[in-house]
Design an enzyme around this catalytic site. Structure first.
Site, PDB file in Angstrom:
ATOM      1  N   TYR A 116      17.669 -11.041  -2.943  1.00 36.31           N
ATOM      2  CA  TYR A 116      17.101 -11.286  -1.622  1.00 36.31           C
ATOM      3  C   TYR A 116      16.267 -12.573  -1.583  1.00 36.31           C
ATOM      4  O   TYR A 116      15.902 -13.036  -0.507  1.00 36.31           O
ATOM      5  CB  TYR A 116      16.205 -10.131  -1.180  1.00 36.31           C
ATOM      6  N   HIS A 135      21.377  -3.043  -9.076  1.00 37.59           N
ATOM      7  CA  HIS A 135      21.736  -3.226  -7.670  1.00 37.59           C
ATOM      8  C   HIS A 135      23.149  -2.743  -7.348  1.00 37.59           C
ATOM      9  O   HIS A 135      23.430  -2.298  -6.233  1.00 37.59           O
ATOM     10  CB  HIS A 135      21.611  -4.705  -7.294  1.00 37.59           C
TER      11      HIS A 135
END
Length: 284
Positions: A60, A118
């Site tokens: 991110y 993730h």
């Protein structure tokens, strides 16, 4: 006891996690928002609302801003639950050890409360090496709890067969249209807490049933699907860059959906066909 925004769930690791979190994956799905400018003010606003769980990720590109917001909030470290994730491109034992240190440096923290893999897109050997490295970092005190994201049943079974303890959470796409019931059932049977990303379907909540239930309770559709998630025992991770939405998304603890209305929302499930996100739970 009635639920509040600061209510928690006990993880298998012995640590507690808030029942709702604030996501900061700006720029990933939906309209792009610059994470460098949006993250700090939005996280500070979320803290003001009462959120105590902030969910970020290395990919991110805003771990530093999350750390800055935490320090600016004036909260004690124990009052905030901060998590991040390692993307498949960085998987591997040594690369994960380095990645954990890099995340801590960027966030300005001595430890993170939860570190997730993730995704499972790196193949069996690399994802198991990554998991082993995260457990090592946990034992060193750099991580409180280890979890995964976008893991299907076969990926979770892989961890069990390797002889490792199971992750404490699995973060998956989860909302009334995409309930991933096989993964949900497996996680519950193995004491893995389920976190729901895209809990508001990226704004695609104009289904007649959702709108009908919202009208019945005089709530907006987002509040209905978030309340559904909490009542199902999931941890929803709503995100927004709009302050008014950050506030309204938290207003889900002053009502309770009836069993009939929960059943109506449950019946909307389309399996993975209802997915609106990446959702790579079937990768090899």
């Amino acid at each position: 006891m009635s639920l509040t925004i600061k209510s928690t769930i006990r993880l298998a690791s012995g640590h507690s996690i808030p029942i709702i979190g604030f996501g900061v994956g700006y720029g990933y799905g939906g309209a792009f928002v610059d994470p460098k400018t949006a993250t700090k003010p939005c996280v500070l606003e979320a803290f003001k609302v009462g959120y105590r769980y902030i969910d970020t990720a290395q990919v991110y590109s805003n771990e530093a801003e999350v750390g800055q917001a935490f320090r600016a909030s004036g909260l004690d470290r124990e009052e905030a639950f901060l998590s991040t994730k390692i993307y498949s491109a960085s998987h591997g034992y040594d690369t994960t050890l380095d990645a954990v240190d890099s995340s801590l440096t960027r966030m300005g923290l001595e430890y993170v409360d939860l570190f997730l893999i993730h995704d499972a897109c790196s193949g069996t050997a690399r994802r198991l090496a990554t998991y082993k490295a995260l457990l090592h970092c946990r034992d060193q005190g750099k991580i409180k709890s280890v979890g995964v994201s976008n893991y299907g049943v076969k990926h979770l079974e892989e961890i069990k067969k390797a002889g490792y303890e199971m992750p404490v959470v699995n973060q998956i796409e989860l909302h009334p249209l995409c309930q991933q019931k096989d993964i949900m059932s497996y996680c519950r049977d193995n004491s893995i807490v389920i976190q729901a990303y895209c809990p508001m379907m990226r704004g695609r909540m104009n289904h007649p049933v959702i709108l009908s239930v919202a009208n019945e309770y005089q709530k907006d559709p987002a509040q209905i699907v978030l309340r559904w998630s909490v009542q199902r025992g999931f941890i929803p991770l709503p995100r927004s860059s709009k302050f008014e939405r950050i506030w309204s998304n938290a207003q889900i603890f002053d009502f309770e959906l009836s069993k009939d209305d929960m059943d109506r929302l449950d019946a909307l499930d389309r399996g993975k066909a209802g997915s609106i996100s990446w959702n790579p739970v079937d990768v090899d």
